[in-house]
Write a protein that holds these residues in place. Structure first.
Motif, PDB file in Angstrom:
ATOM      1  N   GLY A 271       0.783  -1.264  -0.124  1.00  9.93           N
ATOM      2  CA  GLY A 271       0.139   0.030   0.120  1.00  9.93           C
ATOM      3  C   GLY A 271       0.872   1.342  -0.054  1.00  9.93           C
ATOM      4  N   ALA A 272       2.194   1.171   0.031  1.00  8.53           N
ATOM      5  CA  ALA A 272       3.002   2.436   0.112  1.00  8.53           C
ATOM      6  C   ALA A 272       3.557   2.409  -1.445  1.00  8.53           C
ATOM      7  CB  ALA A 272       4.100   2.327   1.165  1.00  8.53           C
ATOM      8  N   TYR A 273       3.958   3.723  -1.948  1.00  7.11           N
ATOM      9  CA  TYR A 273       4.231   4.009  -3.222  1.00  7.11           C
ATOM     10  C   TYR A 273       5.484   4.874  -3.486  1.00  7.11           C
ATOM     11  CZ  TYR A 273      -0.239   2.135  -4.105  1.00  7.11           C
ATOM     12  OH  TYR A 273      -1.363   1.158  -4.194  1.00  7.11           O
ATOM     13  N   ARG A 274       6.236   4.677  -4.281  1.00  9.50           N
ATOM     14  CA  ARG A 274       7.355   5.284  -4.617  1.00  9.50           C
ATOM     15  C   ARG A 274       6.614   6.218  -5.836  1.00  9.50           C
ATOM     16  NH1 ARG A 274      12.744   5.639  -7.398  1.00  9.50           N
ATOM     17  NH2 ARG A 274      12.474   3.815  -8.891  1.00  9.50           N
ATOM     18  N   ALA A 302       9.193  11.117  -5.308  1.00  8.79           N
ATOM     19  CA  ALA A 302       8.443  11.327  -4.083  1.00  8.79           C
ATOM     20  C   ALA A 302       7.951  10.000  -3.519  1.00  8.79           C
ATOM     21  CB  ALA A 302       7.249  12.296  -4.248  1.00  8.79           C
ATOM     22  N   HIS A 303       7.289  10.112  -2.300  1.00 12.01           N
ATOM     23  CA  HIS A 303       6.679   8.947  -1.795  1.00 12.01           C
ATOM     24  C   HIS A 303       5.276   9.156  -1.389  1.00 12.01           C
ATOM     25  CE1 HIS A 303      10.533   6.607  -1.744  1.00 12.01           C
ATOM     26  NE2 HIS A 303      10.900   7.765  -1.417  1.00 12.01           N
ATOM     27  N   ALA A 304       4.182   8.157  -1.506  1.00 16.60           N
ATOM     28  CA  ALA A 304       3.012   7.981  -1.002  1.00 16.60           C
ATOM     29  C   ALA A 304       2.700   7.050  -0.178  1.00 16.60           C
ATOM     30  CB  ALA A 304       2.041   8.278  -2.150  1.00 16.60           C
ATOM     31  N   ARG A 305       2.424   7.443   1.040  1.00 13.64           N
ATOM     32  CA  ARG A 305       2.130   6.271   2.193  1.00 13.64           C
ATOM     33  C   ARG A 305       1.005   5.394   1.827  1.00 13.64           C
ATOM     34  NH1 ARG A 305       3.715  10.569   6.430  1.00 13.64           N
ATOM     35  NH2 ARG A 305       2.436  11.496   4.904  1.00 13.64           N
ATOM     36  N   ASP A 306      -0.165   6.192   1.053  1.00 16.13           N
ATOM     37  CA  ASP A 306      -1.243   5.127   0.809  1.00 16.13           C
ATOM     38  C   ASP A 306      -2.098   5.945  -0.400  1.00 16.13           C
ATOM     39  OD1 ASP A 306      -2.185   7.459   1.905  1.00 16.13           O
ATOM     40  OD2 ASP A 306      -2.506   6.786   4.093  1.00 16.13           O
TER      41      ASP A 306
END
Ligand SMILES: [Mn+2]
Length: 326
Positions: A271-274, A302-306
């Protein structure tokens, strides 16, 4: 050879840097994790230049081996105890956490050579030129500034040329300057086959081709010109691809009509994304740094946690595009 360098202000630091390198017997060169041709090219190209100029020095290039880039160079095994007496040089790496191979911390002195905007400060000598298209351009520029002191070889020229081609996406990106072309032209005068190199860099694995097909089909573009795609772990697993093999779709998606900024999200842990962010004009690295990343004005990570943070990033990109079109 008389060549006007683009940044004569940093001639001083190039000289200082090369003089400093010349004082060390053991030099270990690092670069960033998930290397691209610029990372490997600058690392191995610099190793070649130092070895050609000072045959008695022990020079190593270290980091994880990437099969796809083995045509550029193989990594050396570096015994840990060598670090104590060694100079470490890190190429193409803005942040200390992104350095591949943590043993660099054992060395007493570090040098940083990078073309990303200054993020982390590390190293005894730091040479940052964010006008350069690539770290390879910087290293070739150092040679062009002091051609009497630094010995270029065909192999070093091939490596540095590869990094420039890679980071400029074949001289297409905004970062390509007249000086980039000049450097490339000087490197091309050496006897390596640029067509063979270009062919090696153009190779697409069948599964990557399938990913491109998927990405082109599923890519969504809003009426504001914000494009995005989400690549789940499950999808990548079904194609037998790793995260490092997803970069090739990024420039491809920017070719679609109407796209102004775009984001490619690749699921890392559950569920976490680069996220790779690209833009054709709006400056996106501020948004990137608000989401655990950073980079160039038109190309950032960037990063997205969810999924909520994915939405947030897309909303911020939309606001940015609206703001910039006013
Ligand atoms: Mn680079």
């Amino acid at each position: 050879m008389l060549v006007q360098t683009m940044n004569s202000a940093d001639n001083q630091i190039k000289k200082e840097l090369w003089d400093y390198i010349s004082q060390w017997d053991t030099i270990i060169i690092h670069r960033h994790v998930r290397p691209d041709p610029d990372a490997i090219g600058s690392q191995c190209g610099l190793k070649e230049l130092i070895k050609a100029t000072f045959p008695d020095k022990d020079v190593f290039a270290t980091g994880t081996t990437v099969d796809d880039l083995e045509y550029l160079g193989k990594m050396d095994d570096v015994p840990q105890d060598l670090y104590e007496q060694a100079l470490v040089i890190v190429t193409d790496t803005a942040n200390i956490e992104r350095i591949d191979g943590q043993n660099f911390r054992l060395a007493k002195q570090w040098i940083k050579i990078d073309h990303h905007p200054l993020d982390d400060s590390y190293g005894e000598i730091e040479w940052i030129n964010n006008h350069a298209s690539s770290c390879c351009e910087m290293i070739a520029d150092m040679w062009l500034t002091y051609p009497e002191d630094i010995k270029m070889t065909a192999e070093a020229a091939r490596l540095l040329y590869a990094g420039i081609v890679g980071d400029t996406n074949r001289f297409l990106y905004d970062s390509t300057s007249p000086y980039t072309m000049l450097v490339a032209s000087e490197l091309m005068k050496f006897s390596f086959s640029h067509t063979e190199l270009n062919n090696q860099m153009n190779v697409i694995k069948p599964n990557s081709g399938k990913l491109m097909g998927f990405a082109l089909e599923k890519f969504e573009v809003s009426d504001r010109g914000v494009g995005h795609i989400i690549l789940t772990k499950e999808l990548l697993k079904s194609l037998g691809l790793g995260d490092s093999e997803t970069h090739s779709i990024v420039p491809l998606l920017g070719q679609i009509e109407g796209v102004k900024v775009w984001a490619v999200f690749v699921e890392q842990t559950e569920g976490a994304y680069r996220c790779r962010l690209r833009s054709k004009g709006s400056v996106i690295n501020e948004i990137a740094s608000q989401h655990g990343g950073g980079g160039h004005p038109l190309a950032s990570g960037a990063h997205a946690r969810d999924n909520k943070e994915i939405r947030q990033i897309l909303d911020e990109l939309t606001e940015l595009v609206i703001e910039d079109s006013k």
